[in-house]
Design an enzyme around this catalytic site. Structure first.
Site, PDB file in Angstrom:
ATOM      1  N   ALA A  52      11.046  -2.944  -9.592  1.00 55.71           N
ATOM      2  CA  ALA A  52      10.055  -4.059 -10.178  1.00 55.71           C
ATOM      3  C   ALA A  52       8.787  -4.618  -9.282  1.00 55.71           C
ATOM      4  CB  ALA A  52      10.654  -5.795  -8.990  1.00 55.71           C
ATOM      5  N   LEU A  59       0.882  -0.990   0.170  1.00 54.33           N
ATOM      6  CA  LEU A  59       0.068  -0.205   0.235  1.00 54.33           C
ATOM      7  C   LEU A  59       0.755   1.245   0.374  1.00 54.33           C
ATOM      8  CD1 LEU A  59      -3.192  -0.972   2.643  1.00 54.33           C
ATOM      9  CD2 LEU A  59      -2.983  -1.263   0.461  1.00 54.33           C
ATOM     10  N   ARG A  60       2.528   1.265  -0.345  1.00 51.66           N
ATOM     11  CA  ARG A  60       2.883   2.612   0.042  1.00 51.66           C
ATOM     12  C   ARG A  60       2.651   3.243   1.211  1.00 51.66           C
ATOM     13  NH1 ARG A  60       6.340  -1.070  -2.227  1.00 51.66           N
ATOM     14  NH2 ARG A  60       6.203  -1.199  -4.283  1.00 51.66           N
ATOM     15  N   HIS A  68       4.279 -15.065  -3.441  1.00 45.47           N
ATOM     16  CA  HIS A  68       3.912 -15.287  -4.948  1.00 45.47           C
ATOM     17  C   HIS A  68       4.467 -16.309  -5.377  1.00 45.47           C
ATOM     18  CE1 HIS A  68       8.068 -13.430  -3.666  1.00 45.47           C
ATOM     19  NE2 HIS A  68       7.025 -11.939  -3.250  1.00 45.47           N
ATOM     20  N   ASP A  89       0.181  -9.561  -4.510  1.00 44.80           N
ATOM     21  CA  ASP A  89       1.556  -8.714  -4.873  1.00 44.80           C
ATOM     22  C   ASP A  89       1.552  -7.258  -5.476  1.00 44.80           C
ATOM     23  OD1 ASP A  89       4.447  -8.291  -4.079  1.00 44.80           O
ATOM     24  OD2 ASP A  89       4.615  -9.693  -6.046  1.00 44.80           O
ATOM     25  N   ASN A 126       8.009  -3.698   4.267  1.00 46.17           N
ATOM     26  CA  ASN A 126       8.889  -3.365   3.129  1.00 46.17           C
ATOM     27  C   ASN A 126       9.250  -1.781   2.828  1.00 46.17           C
ATOM     28  OD1 ASN A 126       7.074  -3.648   1.193  1.00 46.17           O
ATOM     29  ND2 ASN A 126       9.100  -4.463  -0.250  1.00 46.17           N
ATOM     30  N   HIS A 151       9.404 -13.825   1.423  1.00 44.00           N
ATOM     31  CA  HIS A 151       9.941 -13.926  -0.288  1.00 44.00           C
ATOM     32  C   HIS A 151      10.950 -14.769  -0.414  1.00 44.00           C
ATOM     33  CE1 HIS A 151      10.654 -11.243  -3.649  1.00 44.00           C
ATOM     34  NE2 HIS A 151      11.849 -12.234  -3.977  1.00 44.00           N
ATOM     35  N   HIS A 191       4.368   1.049  -8.081  1.00 46.09           N
ATOM     36  CA  HIS A 191       5.457   2.541  -8.322  1.00 46.09           C
ATOM     37  C   HIS A 191       5.004   3.500  -9.872  1.00 46.09           C
ATOM     38  CE1 HIS A 191       8.600  -0.058  -6.299  1.00 46.09           C
ATOM     39  NE2 HIS A 191       7.758  -1.779  -6.971  1.00 46.09           N
ATOM     40  N   LYS A 202       8.076 -10.681   8.294  1.00 49.02           N
ATOM     41  CA  LYS A 202       8.411 -11.117   6.867  1.00 49.02           C
ATOM     42  C   LYS A 202       9.778 -11.108   6.675  1.00 49.02           C
ATOM     43  CE  LYS A 202       7.263 -10.907   2.428  1.00 49.02           C
ATOM     44  NZ  LYS A 202       6.995 -10.765   1.492  1.00 49.02           N
TER      45      LYS A 202
END
Length: 340
Positions: free
Chosen positions: A263, A23-24, A174, A247, A48, A139, A251, A102
């Protein structure tokens, strides 16, 4: 067979969960959170950020920001799990409402420079993770390995960890390879995996086989047709080990269309519409609700949602740009849309 619903028919299901979303933050957060709220009841929010969500106070602050911008969305909170975490910190994170930690391998995706090099580095924390019930989301890529082989090379240490600590729930995020699907199925009930919309549809050829398409560039990379078929079979199978995590990773257009593009695929604007399309074309709509609204909740120990969402068989065109980002399937005509 494709198109099993006639035009203008509606398809209704329990409002889904998204068990992997970005969600930034700051000025970008409101638009991306509200887009998710249009489709999902709950979303597992990735940590992240810059700086990352690491401590209990970070979880609380980020949750409040999401709720302020999208009050109809229930954020499920995750934190970046690092070897330096202490037992007291993990218990405080649990008390603050986090449900998952995570794991990011070093340098394999956005803001993962401080990640681990081997999953065994978090083994000393496994006792507290089991005690608190925190899920470990991985991940699944091995740093320093050729890019197409990173997921498969990660599987040995993932399997060893899952087998050594059967009381800890682990999610392989993912998944993008047939090898990962086989590994998840071979391991115990403490292991599950998320599958994205874009990995169900594209292969590496869609990204670089003709003209370079930076908006399909993601980590892990889309792989071969046989990998895509394995993912589709897993999603359609009714196996509760596999459930939906978009996922969706926005960007801004300029950060994708440049010499060193980021990415990530921004799939949220079609995250439900596209998924219904994939299952409809495969004649598997009867398996959709479990995949996106049951199995994930069950694995995380959450009650299944009770609200519903409806889609109608009506065409619309995905915008070329939305909120500064080129979305997945931009400019394409979609056969399903959210009903009002």
């Amino acid at each position: 067979c494709a198109g099993i619903f006639p035009l203008h028919m509606k398809f209704t299901l329990r409002r889904p969960d998204d068990f992997h979303v970005h969600l930034r933050q700051d000025a970008d957060l409101p638009a991306y959170a509200r887009e998710a709220a249009r489709r999902f009841a709950r979303v597992l929010v990735m940590p992240n950020l810059a700086p990352p969500v690491i401590a209990a106070v970070d979880v609380d602050t980020y949750r409040k920001a999401i709720l302020a911008d999208a009050p109809g969305l229930e954020p499920l909170m995750a934190f970046k799990l690092l070897p330096r975490h202490t037992g007291a910190q993990l218990r405080a994170l649990k008390d603050a409402g986090a449900i998952a930690g995570k794991v990011y391998p070093e340098g394999v995706t956005t803001n993962s420079e401080d990640g681990i090099t081997d999953l065994r580095q978090i083994w000393p924390l496994m006792g507290v993770l089991e005690e608190t019930g925190l899920v470990v989301c991985c991940h699944g890529e091995k740093p320093g390995v050729f890019s197409l082989d990173r997921e498969e090379r990660f599987l040995d240490e993932f399997a060893e960890t899952a087998s050594r600590f059967p009381g800890v729930r682990l999610v392989l995020e993912h998944v993008s390879t047939a090898a990962a699907v086989r590994a998840v199925r071979s391991l115990g009930p403490n292991v599950a995996a998320t599958i994205t919309l874009h990995h169900l549809e594209i292969t590496l050829d869609d990204v670089v086989g003709g003209m370079l398409k930076p908006h399909l560039f993601c980590k892990p990379l889309a792989k071969r047709p046989e990998d895509r078929e394995a993912l589709r079979e897993a999603a359609f199978s009714g196996d509760p080990k596999f459930f939906y995590g978009t996922d969706s990773a926005p960007h801004h257009k300029g950060k994708k269309e440049c010499a060193a593009g980021c990415a990530g695929v921004y799939s949220m604007p079609v995250a439900l519409e596209g998924l219904v399309d994939v299952f409809d074309r495969a004649g598997k709509l009867d398996r959709l609700e479990d995949f996106c609204a049951s199995f994930g909740a069950d694995f995380y120990g959450l009650p299944r949602t009770t609200e519903t969402v409806s889609l109608e068989k009506a065409s619309w065109i995905v915008p070329d740009v939305t909120d500064g980002v080129v979305p997945y399937r931009a400019g394409e005509t979609m056969p399903w849309k959210l009903a009002r």
